[in-house]
Write an enzyme that holds these catalytic residues in place. Structure first.
Site, PDB file in Angstrom:
ATOM      1  CD  GLU A 113      -2.342  -1.068   2.884  1.00  0.00           C
ATOM      2  OE1 GLU A 113      -2.057  -0.164   3.688  1.00  0.00           O
ATOM      3  OE2 GLU A 113      -3.070  -2.017   3.160  1.00  0.00           O
ATOM      4  CE  LYS A 115       5.068   5.077   7.035  1.00  0.00           C
ATOM      5  NZ  LYS A 115       4.862   6.456   7.442  1.00  0.00           N
ATOM      6  CE1 TYR A 224      -3.253   3.317   8.460  1.00  0.00           C
ATOM      7  CE2 TYR A 224      -3.284   4.973   6.731  1.00  0.00           C
ATOM      8  CZ  TYR A 224      -3.036   4.616   8.041  1.00  0.00           C
ATOM      9  OH  TYR A 224      -2.578   5.546   8.926  1.00  0.00           O
ATOM     10  CB  CYS A 408      22.529  34.546  28.557  1.00  0.00           C
ATOM     11  SG  CYS A 408      23.562  33.077  28.587  1.00  0.00           S
ATOM     12  CB  CYS A 423      24.339  28.311  26.999  1.00  0.00           C
ATOM     13  SG  CYS A 423      24.057  29.586  28.229  1.00  0.00           S
ATOM     14  CB  CYS A 429      20.642  31.041  29.635  1.00  0.00           C
ATOM     15  SG  CYS A 429      20.365  31.176  27.869  1.00  0.00           S
TER      16      CYS A 429
HETATM   17  S1  IVH Z   1      -0.641   0.505   8.818  1.00  0.00           S
HETATM   18  C1  IVH Z   1       0.356  -1.115  13.277  1.00  0.00           C
HETATM   19  N1  IVH Z   1      -0.814   1.532   6.428  1.00  0.00           N
HETATM   20  O1  IVH Z   1       2.247   5.357   9.031  1.00  0.00           O
HETATM   21  C2  IVH Z   1       0.588  -0.066  12.258  1.00  0.00           C
HETATM   22  N2  IVH Z   1      -0.012   2.935   8.175  1.00  0.00           N
HETATM   23  O2  IVH Z   1       4.516   4.385  11.049  1.00  0.00           O
HETATM   24  C3  IVH Z   1      -0.571   0.073  11.357  1.00  0.00           C
HETATM   25  N3  IVH Z   1       0.475   5.225   7.477  1.00  0.00           N
HETATM   26  O3  IVH Z   1       0.818   5.600  12.203  1.00  0.00           O
HETATM   27  C4  IVH Z   1      -0.379   1.156  10.369  1.00  0.00           C
HETATM   28  N4  IVH Z   1      -0.085   4.969   5.357  1.00  0.00           N
HETATM   29  O4  IVH Z   1      -0.188   6.997  10.358  1.00  0.00           O
HETATM   30  C5  IVH Z   1      -0.467   1.753   7.706  1.00  0.00           C
HETATM   31  N5  IVH Z   1      -1.075   2.300   4.271  1.00  0.00           N
HETATM   32  C6  IVH Z   1      -0.732   2.517   5.530  1.00  0.00           C
HETATM   33  C7  IVH Z   1      -0.271   3.779   5.970  1.00  0.00           C
HETATM   34  C8  IVH Z   1       0.088   3.942   7.319  1.00  0.00           C
HETATM   35  C9  IVH Z   1       0.357   5.815   6.283  1.00  0.00           C
HETATM   36  C10 IVH Z   1       0.989   5.886   8.693  1.00  0.00           C
HETATM   37  C11 IVH Z   1       0.130   5.711   9.921  1.00  0.00           C
HETATM   38  C12 IVH Z   1       0.985   5.039  10.948  1.00  0.00           C
HETATM   39  C13 IVH Z   1       2.359   5.274  10.419  1.00  0.00           C
HETATM   40  C14 IVH Z   1       3.212   4.072  10.772  1.00  0.00           C
END
Ligand code: IVH
Length: 667
Positions: A113, A115, A224, A408, A423, A429
């Site tokens: 997927e 991200k 997701y 400071c 510092c 400060c």
């Molecule tokens: S799955 C248990 N799928 O990335 C984790 N996360 O570092 C389940 N995110 O906090 C998350 N796209 O905010 C998942 N396709 C995707 C995602 C996604 C973005 C973000 C989400 C999460 C962070 C994980």
């Protein structure tokens, strides 16, 4: 119109408007023009006014928000919101696959997927209605932002089709690039600070107190992750399909992958194509498709074993270094910051870059006016990667690190073996003093809401506070006298100071702002040494015996408690009854009947949910483990238990018991 006609017409209009919203905001395929939509909305609005008895919090009319300022309640997440571990190369992805392979003998598939780079949200639905939206917060609890989330048109308030009676769905709230740019242009026109990137804009918007402003900002959301007990499929991919049929916006680019080759193809493809997407993405998430296998693989302390994030390589651009400024942190550490000729990088304008410390400047051999390459890492502020030496002016001046504190004027010091300059004027400060106060009131520290950096500034200017103990001496009379602070704010400040006295010891310890004592170290220290007195009198050996604490941290702790100023501070805070020791957190029903036992659970159960069973084991002193080994004492088997797990347990001769058996064990 009589009541009966009204109720029918209202139901019809709500359904129609929900459908048009869905077609427009989720499917990108409107069926009617704006005018028709507005007409239907106007009719529904007037009917709801005429027949207030048919009010419904999830009606499409409720998406406009309200201009009454709201306060966000903190709510515990039913299922913790964890993050993903990051990888940057194909080798690391392969290692992830090898780790999975070691933990299971069953065949499995992956899902890839995008991200999304926004702010995460967890929605709860009951009987098809959105009942609550919570931000990630610290993963354990977040802010209830339901009113704001309801204004996001692509989020269904009422589901269609055949949905489970109760579930949670998680996703990312985003501000599309186009809207982000418009918003920033507007902000600059009215002299407001523009947002650094779409992610900040999205999370800032979500936390606005006025939901009608949120409604005007045009946020979007992709989903997701589905969680619940009675979900209609075992496959994550298939569940997402279901969720799409209930009305959620699911990325159409999500794809099943049978092996590493498939995954690599997806990574290559989206490394390029993502630049054409309307929203920000920063990588690909690779997940095991089977939910059963996901559950079997479980989690490490921070992230799931069944998924990882592959982060795209950051884009680089070149620009000119105009000057270097220096910031003073709460511990006195000086951070140099590069001021750059503004340049567009990964969708946003970059004006500054962090230089971390004097060594970085030296290693880059940075000169004023240099052409530098900048890149955005995980943080908001980008960093300088290298200098284009061919473009350097022969007469240019090297960047010389300052010798005195810019706030400071104290002579800076640098301890042996350290890269940061400090510092030393800890108690004089102003910037340091304010930084310490800000850290102390922060959410992860004492969580004193009502106080923000502006109020701290105000209190400081009026000589009402210099250190954190002074906060607890504040009187109502002092507060109401201040500009911009009314009775109501004063009450809120005093109340939250009072309730901060019940903040657990580990957070108080973190709040003190001892150098190198971050959240994790504070937690470990508190758990091992139990009280501030123990910590204050601990020797270097006592301290380094605690996990994660080495000489450097131990020394910093000892130095801190040796300072008279700090001793006095602790005394004053003790007199105010802050928590300076671990309060025993014995839970009701807690026993040690399973003490020393490693127990693995697999499958689904009749009496318990898996979460409940885990809690039960821990309540009785047992350890819930996620992978089977010769050291495992029991396997609690439910229905549909994974065949490989069963086989492994049999091979290792681990007793296989039922949920009734484990109840018996604790009786
Ligand atoms: S799955 C248990 N799928 O990335 C984790 N996360 O570092 C389940 N995110 O906090 C998350 N796209 O905010 C998942 N396709 C995707 C995602 C996604 C973005 C973000 C989400 C999460 C962070 C994980």
């Amino acid at each position: 119109m009589d009541q009966k006609e009204a109720v029918n017409r209202i139901a019809y209009l709500r359904e129609e408007l929900d459908r048009h919203n869905y077609n427009y905001y989720v499917k990108n395929n409107p069926e009617v023009d704006d005018y028709t939509f507005d007409q239907l909305m106007a009719e529904l609005t007037s009917l709801e006014i005429a027949f207030p008895e048919f009010f419904d919090a999830n009606s499409p009319t409720q998406r406009v928000g309200s201009d009454i300022n709201q306060e966000f309640k903190q709510v515990a997440h039913r299922y913790q919101m964890l993050s993903l571990s990051n990888t940057y190369t194909e080798e690391e992805v392969q290692e992830f696959d090898q780790r999975v392979r070691k933990l299971t003998d069953d065949p499995y598939e992956y899902v890839c997927e995008l991200k999304f780079d926004g702010t995460s949200i967890s929605l709860s639905y009951e009987n098809g209605l959105l009942i609550r939206a919570i931000t990630r917060g610290d993963g354990e609890k977040g802010d209830d932002v339901t009113a704001n989330v309801k204004t996001i048109k692509s989020i269904p308030l009422r589901l269609k089709g055949d949905f489970p009676p109760e579930f949670e769905i998680r996703g990312e709230i985003l501000l599309p690039f186009r809207v982000f740019e418009m918003l920033n242009r507007e902000r600059e026109e009215i002299g407001e600070q523009p947002f650094a990137n779409p992610r900040n804009a999205a999370s800032g918007t979500l936390k606005l107190q006025n939901s009608s402003v949120v409604a005007s900002r045009k946020l979007d959301a992709y989903f997701y992750h589905i969680l619940g007990n009675k979900l209609p499929d075992d496959g994550h991919f298939e569940l997402l399909r279901h969720a799409a049929s209930w009305g959620f916006k699911i990325s159409e680019h999500t794809q099943k992958c049978k092996d590493l080759q498939d995954i690599y193809v997806f990574l290559h493809e989206w490394n390029i194509k993502r630049k054409d997407l309307p929203v920000a993405t920063d990588g690909v998430v690779i997940k095991i498709n089977s939910m059963r296998l996901q559950q079997d693989l479980g989690f490490t302390a921070k992230s799931p074993r069944w998924a990882i994030a592959y982060k795209f390589k950051a884009e680089q651009v070149s620009t000119r270094l105009n000057s270097v400024s220096y910031q003073v942190g709460r511990t006195g550490a000086i951070t140099p910051v590069a001021n750059l000729e503004p340049v567009l990088l990964a969708g946003t304008i970059v004006k500054r870059a962090t230089l971390h410390n004097a060594d970085v400047i030296k290693n880059l051999d940075l000169h004023l006016g240099d052409v530098v390459f900048v890149e955005k890492g995980g943080e908001i502020i980008p960093k300088i990667i290298s200098v284009d030496l061919t473009a350097r002016h022969p007469m240019s001046e090297p960047v010389n690190f300052i010798e005195r504190c810019p706030e400071c004027n104290s002579l800076l010091i640098r301890q042996e073996g350290e890269s940061a300059f400090y510092c030393p004027n800890e108690t004089g400060c102003q910037t340091q003093l304010k930084g310490k106060l800000e850290h102390f009131i922060g959410r992860k520290s004492m969580n004193i809401d009502g106080l923000g950096s502006e109020t701290i500034d105000l209190l400081f200017q009026n000589n009402l506070i210099r250190n954190v103990a002074d906060l607890y001496d504040l009187q109502r009379g002092d507060l109401v006298k201040l500009d911009r602070l009314g009775e109501k704010s004063a009450t809120r400040i005093l109340e939250s100071l009072e309730s901060s006295k019940s903040v657990p010891f580990e957070r108080v310890l973190f709040a003190l702002g001892i150098r190198y004592v971050g959240e994790t170290v504070a937690k470990k220290l508190a758990r091992e040494l139990k009280s501030i007195n123990q910590i204050a009198s601990a020797s270097r050996d006592d301290l380094t015996r605690v996990e994660e604490i080495g000489d450097k941290i131990a020394e910093s702790i000892i130095d801190w408690f040796n300072e008279d100023q700090n001793k006095k501070l602790i005394e004053r805070l003790k007199n105010q009854h802050l928590n300076f020791e671990i309060v025993s957190d014995q839970k009701e029903g807690q026993t040690e009947k399973l003490k020393g036992l490693s127990i693995i659970i697999s499958g689904t159960f009749r009496k318990f949910s898996r979460e409940e069973l885990k809690e039960f084991i821990e309540l009785h002193g047992g350890k819930n483990v996620t992978s089977i080994s010769a050291k495992t004492n029991y396997l609690v088997a439910g229905e549909n238990i994974g065949p490989s797990k069963l086989e492994k347990a049999q091979k290792l001769k681990i007793p296989i018991i039922s949920e009734e058996d484990i109840l018996e064990l604790t009786n």
